[in-house]
Design an enzyme around this catalytic site. Structure first.
Site, PDB file in Angstrom:
ATOM      1  N   ASN A   1      42.514  26.065  45.984  1.00  0.00           N
ATOM      2  CA  ASN A   1      41.616  27.035  46.522  1.00  0.00           C
ATOM      3  C   ASN A   1      40.275  27.521  45.611  1.00  0.00           C
ATOM      4  O   ASN A   1      40.597  26.419  44.577  1.00  0.00           O
ATOM      5  CB  ASN A   1      43.166  27.770  45.224  1.00  0.00           C
ATOM      6  CG  ASN A   1      42.408  29.757  45.660  1.00  0.00           C
ATOM      7  OD1 ASN A   1      41.858  30.233  44.520  1.00  0.00           O
ATOM      8  ND2 ASN A   1      42.408  30.181  46.294  1.00  0.00           N
TER       9      ASN A   1
ATOM     10  N   GLY B   1      45.746  43.061  51.155  1.00  0.00           N
ATOM     11  CA  GLY B   1      45.485  41.400  51.822  1.00  0.00           C
ATOM     12  C   GLY B   1      46.242  42.019  53.447  1.00  0.00           C
ATOM     13  O   GLY B   1      47.437  42.478  53.351  1.00  0.00           O
ATOM     14  N   ARG B   2      46.195  40.813  54.267  1.00  0.00           N
ATOM     15  CA  ARG B   2      46.808  40.750  55.673  1.00  0.00           C
ATOM     16  C   ARG B   2      48.273  39.969  55.156  1.00  0.00           C
ATOM     17  O   ARG B   2      47.638  38.167  54.277  1.00  0.00           O
ATOM     18  CB  ARG B   2      45.819  40.245  56.633  1.00  0.00           C
ATOM     19  CG  ARG B   2      46.363  39.923  57.912  1.00  0.00           C
ATOM     20  CD  ARG B   2      45.558  39.125  58.543  1.00  0.00           C
ATOM     21  NE  ARG B   2      47.018  39.127  60.174  1.00  0.00           N
ATOM     22  CZ  ARG B   2      47.087  37.823  60.439  1.00  0.00           C
ATOM     23  NH1 ARG B   2      46.466  36.636  60.313  1.00  0.00           N
ATOM     24  NH2 ARG B   2      47.741  37.747  61.709  1.00  0.00           N
ATOM     25  N   THR B   3      48.896  40.492  55.098  1.00  0.00           N
ATOM     26  CA  THR B   3      50.726  39.847  54.959  1.00  0.00           C
ATOM     27  C   THR B   3      51.047  38.279  55.434  1.00  0.00           C
ATOM     28  O   THR B   3      51.211  37.678  54.758  1.00  0.00           O
ATOM     29  CB  THR B   3      51.580  40.931  54.856  1.00  0.00           C
ATOM     30  OG1 THR B   3      51.436  41.902  54.763  1.00  0.00           O
ATOM     31  CG2 THR B   3      52.905  40.654  54.575  1.00  0.00           C
ATOM     32  N   GLU B   4      50.043  38.258  56.890  1.00  0.00           N
ATOM     33  CA  GLU B   4      50.797  37.146  57.008  1.00  0.00           C
ATOM     34  C   GLU B   4      49.659  35.584  56.869  1.00  0.00           C
ATOM     35  O   GLU B   4      50.151  34.800  56.681  1.00  0.00           O
ATOM     36  CB  GLU B   4      50.878  36.800  58.900  1.00  0.00           C
ATOM     37  CG  GLU B   4      51.669  37.847  59.604  1.00  0.00           C
ATOM     38  CD  GLU B   4      52.889  37.671  59.214  1.00  0.00           C
ATOM     39  OE1 GLU B   4      52.744  36.029  59.769  1.00  0.00           O
ATOM     40  OE2 GLU B   4      53.402  37.634  58.780  1.00  0.00           O
ATOM     41  N   SER B   5      48.427  36.502  56.062  1.00  0.00           N
ATOM     42  CA  SER B   5      47.650  34.820  55.616  1.00  0.00           C
ATOM     43  C   SER B   5      48.047  35.170  54.232  1.00  0.00           C
ATOM     44  O   SER B   5      48.053  33.380  53.929  1.00  0.00           O
ATOM     45  CB  SER B   5      46.477  35.441  55.868  1.00  0.00           C
ATOM     46  OG  SER B   5      45.577  36.113  57.111  1.00  0.00           O
TER      47      SER B   5
ATOM     48  N   SER C   1      41.682  29.017  50.394  1.00  0.00           N
ATOM     49  CA  SER C   1      42.794  29.006  50.138  1.00  0.00           C
ATOM     50  C   SER C   1      43.748  27.932  51.449  1.00  0.00           C
ATOM     51  O   SER C   1      43.194  28.960  52.384  1.00  0.00           O
ATOM     52  CB  SER C   1      44.028  30.171  49.906  1.00  0.00           C
ATOM     53  OG  SER C   1      45.081  29.770  49.291  1.00  0.00           O
TER      54      SER C   1
ATOM     55  N   HIS D   1      48.327  22.018  47.353  1.00  0.00           N
ATOM     56  CA  HIS D   1      47.909  23.336  47.287  1.00  0.00           C
ATOM     57  C   HIS D   1      46.185  22.947  47.673  1.00  0.00           C
ATOM     58  O   HIS D   1      46.064  22.480  46.741  1.00  0.00           O
ATOM     59  CB  HIS D   1      48.642  24.112  47.006  1.00  0.00           C
ATOM     60  CG  HIS D   1      47.645  25.518  46.853  1.00  0.00           C
ATOM     61  ND1 HIS D   1      46.919  25.271  45.160  1.00  0.00           N
ATOM     62  CD2 HIS D   1      47.386  26.654  46.701  1.00  0.00           C
ATOM     63  CE1 HIS D   1      46.143  26.518  44.732  1.00  0.00           C
ATOM     64  NE2 HIS D   1      46.578  27.381  45.857  1.00  0.00           N
TER      65      HIS D   1
ATOM     66  N   ARG E   1      37.417  29.784  44.463  1.00  0.00           N
ATOM     67  CA  ARG E   1      36.809  31.376  44.587  1.00  0.00           C
ATOM     68  C   ARG E   1      35.335  31.600  43.683  1.00  0.00           C
ATOM     69  O   ARG E   1      35.950  31.597  42.712  1.00  0.00           O
ATOM     70  CB  ARG E   1      38.248  32.240  44.984  1.00  0.00           C
ATOM     71  CG  ARG E   1      39.090  31.723  43.040  1.00  0.00           C
ATOM     72  CD  ARG E   1      40.367  32.781  43.566  1.00  0.00           C
ATOM     73  NE  ARG E   1      40.591  32.919  41.746  1.00  0.00           N
ATOM     74  CZ  ARG E   1      41.569  31.249  41.361  1.00  0.00           C
ATOM     75  NH1 ARG E   1      41.992  30.679  42.732  1.00  0.00           N
ATOM     76  NH2 ARG E   1      42.455  31.159  39.863  1.00  0.00           N
TER      77      ARG E   1
END
Length: 303
Positions: free
Chosen positions: A115, A260-264, A99, A113, A117
């Site tokens: 993405n 998931g990782r919030t920053e990502s 993404s 953008h 998957r």
């Protein structure tokens, strides 16, 4: 080409390699900034690589994420994932993909953008993804180039894909509370099931089409002169972008709900945005002309 490797493993390897290729090309296009890489592990299974670029000559902020995660979905959220897929019962899942979001410095260079998957849940397996362009001051030739490049990639696999996925994109990236599109669209698809080898070949094709769809536009617009007026309009439109990502975007919801990782997850948000009360562009202005682009349109004159 079929191999003895499970398709989930080959998809994971393809998305990881695509991240490498895109990041290298973007660093070359920027000429100054380099990606910072964070490797992370997800509580419950899997992890990923977050790569973020900031304060570049071309890109004010950009992120290209790769992940491969697995585990058990929260019970209340499980029913929402795979509701468009056949056989997606249960809570166990696997998901891998790439993404990316790029926010350029120059208001004449569009945000973009993409993405792509692959997911498994229960007995179901499917592909999803797409790419869409969000210009601030649109140039029709740029919009046509972006759409034509994606259409060419689609047409190599199925001539019905582009019109179908273009319409899906217009509907998905629509800010309902504003009654306008986020940008000028592209393609969007989800829950593609059936012959996974054939679908994987298509996803590889459109994934590789991203750079030729976007980088020529960057090269054409980076040197366009701009001032405070254009920067302010960019901030207003970035506000719309943030609204969509926080209210409607499935990827944001999926990432947060699956721990998931919030920053990502939130790297897709622009570094700066503005909300001007009851903003309306001046009649006859370049901003008013830009606003005419933010509605579904047949950019290639073929649909």
């Amino acid at each position: 080409m079929q191999t003895n490797q499970p398709i989930k493993q080959r998809a994971q390897e393809f998305f990881s390699d695509l991240q490498d290729k895109i990041c290298l090309a973007l660093e070359e296009a920027d000429g100054v900034a380099k990606f910072r890489e964070d490797n992370w592990q997800r509580e419950g299974g899997g992890g990923g690589r977050t790569r973020v670029m900031e304060n570049g000559a071309v890109f004010e902020k950009g992120g290209v994420n790769f992940s491969a995660v697995a585990g058990i979905l929260p019970e209340q959220f499980a029913a929402k994932i795979g509701e468009g897929a056949v056989g997606a019962e249960g809570r166990e899942f696997f998901a891998t993909g790439i993404s990316l979001v790029l926010h350029p410095r120059n208001p004449y260079v569009p945000t973009v953008h993409a993405n792509f998957r692959y997911l498994e849940k229960g007995q179901a397996s499917w592909f999803g993804g797409g790419a869409d362009l969000t210009p601030y001051y649109p140039f029709r030739e740029d919009v046509v180039h972006f759409h034509q490049t994606l259409k060419d990639a689609c047409d190599q696999h199925d001539p019905t894909y582009y019109p179908r996925f273009k319409k899906w994109c217009d509907e998905y990236f629509f800010i309902k509370h504003r009654n306008e599109t986020r940008g000028v669209g592209g393609i969007f698809f989800d829950y593609l099931q059936g012959d996974l080898e054939t679908l994987f070949a298509f996803v590889r094709e459109v994934g590789r089409a991203f750079l030729p769809a976007y980088l020529p536009i960057v090269g054409n617009r980076t040197e366009e002169p701009f001032g405070p007026r254009e920067q302010q309009f960019q901030l207003i439109r970035r506000g719309r972008y943030a609204e969509f990502n926080l209210v409607y975007d499935r990827g944001t919801v999926f990432g947060l709900e699956t721990r998931g990782r919030t920053e990502s997850i939130l790297m897709s948000l622009p570094p700066f945005a503005s909300w001007v009360y009851d903003y309306k562009p001046e009649t006859g202005s370049a901003e008013a002309e830009a606003w005419t682009y933010f509605t579904p349109q047949d950019w290639l004159g073929e649909i």
